[in-house]
Scaffold this active site. Sequence first.
Site, short mmCIF file in Angstrom:
data_model
loop_
_atom_site.label_atom_id
_atom_site.label_comp_id
_atom_site.label_asym_id
_atom_site.label_seq_id
_atom_site.Cartn_x
_atom_site.Cartn_y
_atom_site.Cartn_z
CG ASN A 179 -1.62 1.31 1.47
OD1 ASN A 179 -2.47 1.70 0.67
ND2 ASN A 179 -1.25 2.01 2.55
NE ARG A 206 -10.93 1.16 -0.33
CZ ARG A 206 -12.15 0.72 -0.57
NH1 ARG A 206 -12.99 1.44 -1.28
NH2 ARG A 206 -12.53 -0.45 -0.11
CG ASP A 238 -1.71 5.83 0.08
OD1 ASP A 238 -1.60 4.81 0.80
OD2 ASP A 238 -2.71 6.05 -0.62
NE ARG A 269 -1.11 -9.17 7.74
CZ ARG A 269 -0.83 -7.90 7.97
NH1 ARG A 269 0.11 -7.28 7.28
NH2 ARG A 269 -1.46 -7.25 8.91
CG ASP A 275 0.36 -4.13 5.92
OD1 ASP A 275 0.07 -4.52 7.06
OD2 ASP A 275 0.69 -2.95 5.67
CD GLU A 290 -4.15 -5.18 8.56
OE1 GLU A 290 -4.14 -4.82 9.74
OE2 GLU A 290 -3.71 -4.46 7.64
NE ARG A 349 -2.58 -14.60 11.60
CZ ARG A 349 -2.86 -13.39 11.09
NH1 ARG A 349 -2.42 -13.05 9.90
NH2 ARG A 349 -3.57 -12.52 11.77
C1 AAO Z 1 4.75 3.99 12.68
C2 AAO Z 1 4.49 4.90 13.87
C3 AAO Z 1 3.62 6.05 13.45
C4 AAO Z 1 4.27 6.81 12.30
C5 AAO Z 1 4.48 5.83 11.15
C6 AAO Z 1 5.18 6.47 9.97
O1 AAO Z 1 3.87 4.14 14.90
O2 AAO Z 1 3.45 6.92 14.57
O3 AAO Z 1 3.42 7.85 11.87
O4 AAO Z 1 5.31 4.74 11.63
O5 AAO Z 1 6.41 6.99 10.33
C7 AAO Z 1 2.66 -0.77 11.83
C8 AAO Z 1 2.43 -0.10 13.17
C9 AAO Z 1 2.37 1.41 13.04
C10 AAO Z 1 3.60 1.91 12.32
C11 AAO Z 1 3.58 1.28 10.94
C12 AAO Z 1 4.73 1.73 10.04
O6 AAO Z 1 1.24 -0.59 13.73
O7 AAO Z 1 2.34 1.95 14.36
O8 AAO Z 1 3.55 3.34 12.22
O9 AAO Z 1 3.71 -0.15 11.10
O10 AAO Z 1 5.94 1.49 10.64
C13 AAO Z 1 -5.07 0.60 10.69
C14 AAO Z 1 -4.96 -0.05 9.32
C15 AAO Z 1 -4.33 -1.43 9.38
C16 AAO Z 1 -3.02 -1.40 10.19
C17 AAO Z 1 -3.35 -0.85 11.57
C18 AAO Z 1 -2.11 -0.80 12.46
O11 AAO Z 1 -6.25 -0.13 8.71
O12 AAO Z 1 -4.06 -1.84 8.07
O13 AAO Z 1 -3.87 0.48 11.43
N1 AAO Z 1 -2.38 -2.72 10.25
C19 AAO Z 1 -1.28 -3.05 9.29
C20 AAO Z 1 -0.16 -3.83 9.96
C21 AAO Z 1 0.59 -2.95 10.93
C22 AAO Z 1 1.27 -1.83 10.17
C23 AAO Z 1 0.52 -1.35 9.01
C24 AAO Z 1 -0.68 -1.89 8.61
C25 AAO Z 1 1.17 -0.36 8.14
O14 AAO Z 1 -0.69 -4.99 10.54
O15 AAO Z 1 1.51 -3.67 11.68
O16 AAO Z 1 1.47 -0.70 11.06
O17 AAO Z 1 1.96 -1.12 7.22
C26 AAO Z 1 -9.55 1.52 13.27
C27 AAO Z 1 -9.64 1.08 11.83
C28 AAO Z 1 -8.49 0.23 11.40
C29 AAO Z 1 -7.18 0.89 11.79
C30 AAO Z 1 -7.20 1.13 13.31
C31 AAO Z 1 -5.90 1.74 13.81
O18 AAO Z 1 -9.79 0.41 14.15
O19 AAO Z 1 -10.83 0.33 11.65
O20 AAO Z 1 -8.54 0.06 10.00
O21 AAO Z 1 -6.11 0.00 11.45
O22 AAO Z 1 -8.28 2.00 13.59
O23 AAO Z 1 -5.74 3.00 13.24
C32 AAO Z 1 -11.97 0.10 17.69
C33 AAO Z 1 -12.69 0.11 16.35
C34 AAO Z 1 -11.73 -0.27 15.26
C35 AAO Z 1 -10.66 0.72 15.24
C36 AAO Z 1 -9.96 0.61 16.57
C37 AAO Z 1 -8.80 1.52 16.74
O24 AAO Z 1 -11.56 -1.20 18.04
O25 AAO Z 1 -13.75 -0.79 16.39
O26 AAO Z 1 -12.35 -0.34 14.00
O27 AAO Z 1 -10.87 0.93 17.62
O28 AAO Z 1 -9.23 2.84 16.68
#
Ligand code: AAO
Length: 512
Positions: free
Chosen positions: A115, A173, A182, A210, A212, A248, A352
């Site tokens: 992405n 997106r 992006d 998988r 991401d 994901e 998993r």
């Molecule tokens: C890091 C730093 C950031 C910095 C960035 C760039 O932490 O501060 O800005 O670098 O310099 C991982 C880490 C991130 C890290 C990133 C890059 O988790 O902390 O950022 O690597 O190094 C969303 C996405 C989902 C993503 C998830 C973490 O939709 O795709 O955030 N997961 C994947 C990977 C993950 C990775 C990335 C993507 C990026 O598995 O390891 O990040 O490659 C809502 C939305 C979700 C959203 C969450 C969190 O969820 O629905 O889509 O996930 O928010 O933002 C309730 C709600 C639920 C909500 C949740 C949280 O439970 O029901 O829907 O609350 O609010």
Amino acid sequence: MKVLLLVALFGLGFAQHDPHTRNGRTAIVHLFEWRWADIAAECERFLAPNGYAGVQISPPNEHIVLNSPWRPWWQRYQPTSYKLCSRSGSEAELRDMITRCNNVGVNIYVDAVINHMCGAGGGEGTHSSCGNWFSASKKDFPSVPYTSWDFNDGKCKTGSGEIENYGDIYQVRDCRLVGLLDLALEKEYVRGKVAAFMNTLIDMGVAGFRVDACKHMWPGDLQSIYGRLNNLNTKWFSAGSRPFIYQEVIDLGGEAIAAKDYFYLGRVTEFKYGAKLGNVIRKWNGEKLYYTKNWGEGWGFMPNGNAVVFVDNHDNQRGHGAGGASIVTFWDARLYKMASAYMLAHPYGVARVMSSFRWERNFVNGKDQNDWIGPPSYSDGSTKPVPVYADQTCGDGWVCEHRWRQIKNMVIFRNVVNGQPHANWWDNGSNQVAFGRGNRGFIVFNNDDWALDVTLNTGLPGGTYCDVISGQKEGSRCTGKQITVGSDGRAHFWISNADEDPFVAIHASSKL
Ligand code: AAO
């Protein structure tokens, strides 16, 4: 006619829902942040002999290397090129691992970060895992190459350039996810680069991906990319096999983008599963284990054929992603073993198993300040090997949940009962439940605060069975509890609520 029908069906992507597991194996393990050399050894010495179907590996491509915080695990979610050298090892080590795992029937699934590239604030220089130069500020990644033309910023309409509102599909997106540059996946050029990266891995022998952050990519763009992917390598997979795709998409309900938008492309991670299971096992929100009689689609989860399920993942075990405090992890080992056993005994979804590393948690106002800490490593930041001991445990901070006897034996249980229907349900109207899988396996849980003492129809042929939770069958002897099933299929179970593991599981291969 038949051929046309197949082409029509597979053209829609259903072929990409098949994990291509081999030798009757079923469950995948995520060896989070493991080195390729350790995974290769683990396939041969542990995963194949214990019936694991496959491994999800951490992103294998070049990524940013950060000093502040020091080498966080999430630096691997910030690509700087598609060259195959990463914190887990070199391209040669990756290739060796894929070959050796395939040779013992264990599939490799790659965590594909397509992405975005690294964070916009990632600076400029050679602080990347292969040492190649890049510039985040100029959006210049010459090792791909991508230039500023290949990113979405022009399309994003928010003031900050960030995703500000998950209710707006265009933001989600076309804008930046947590500052990550992006990629413009509607461009032919970008699609071609991404597909070439994935095809290199397919040709090396991986069984799928998988993918991401799929919520942040348009399904049509993904369809185009997946459509360019090669069939799997015929050295290990039958001709015409499509890569397994599991995407994901975090969908706990209530957002503009739903998991179902991606069903036609491949499977999708079912995040409701772990969030709900955590509540049930913790007995939070008034949940009781007996409510899980209709676990699966009956709980509003996605159709079985679309789901990849898990108790926790690398994000929500440390407060990232979604699921919140209910998520059960290795930190709550007793509950975790129960939750994992429930998942592995139940027919819903592709399962998993998580395999983690330990870190020092530091909660301030409920948030772990150390949620960034990377895998066990030396002072130069390089990842430590995984030492394994004679008692099957791992050292140096590697948790190895997948080696815990109770979890490993339930992976075998899932293989033994594969294809058998959910059967012979019993509950006490509270937190004691039991169910079987046809005439091949039976499991009984006591998550109440009193003993379980009941005689149940197991559906199994008469005989003496070894409980694979308190012990296991070794040769002709049983190191755990023994359960006697009568010729009528009935057996008496007694499980103290104070037992180390308050559940019992028996199956066709644990018969003495
Ligand atoms: C890091 C730093 C950031 C910095 C960035 C760039 O932490 O501060 O800005 O670098 O310099 C991982 C880490 C991130 C890290 C990133 C890059 O988790 O902390 O950022 O690597 O190094 C969303 C996405 C989902 C993503 C998830 C973490 O939709 O795709 O955030 N997961 C994947 C990977 C993950 C990775 C990335 C993507 C990026 O598995 O390891 O990040 O490659 C809502 C939305 C979700 C959203 C969450 C969190 O969820 O629905 O889509 O996930 O928010 O933002 C309730 C709600 C639920 C909500 C949740 C949280 O439970 O029901 O829907 O609350 O609010």
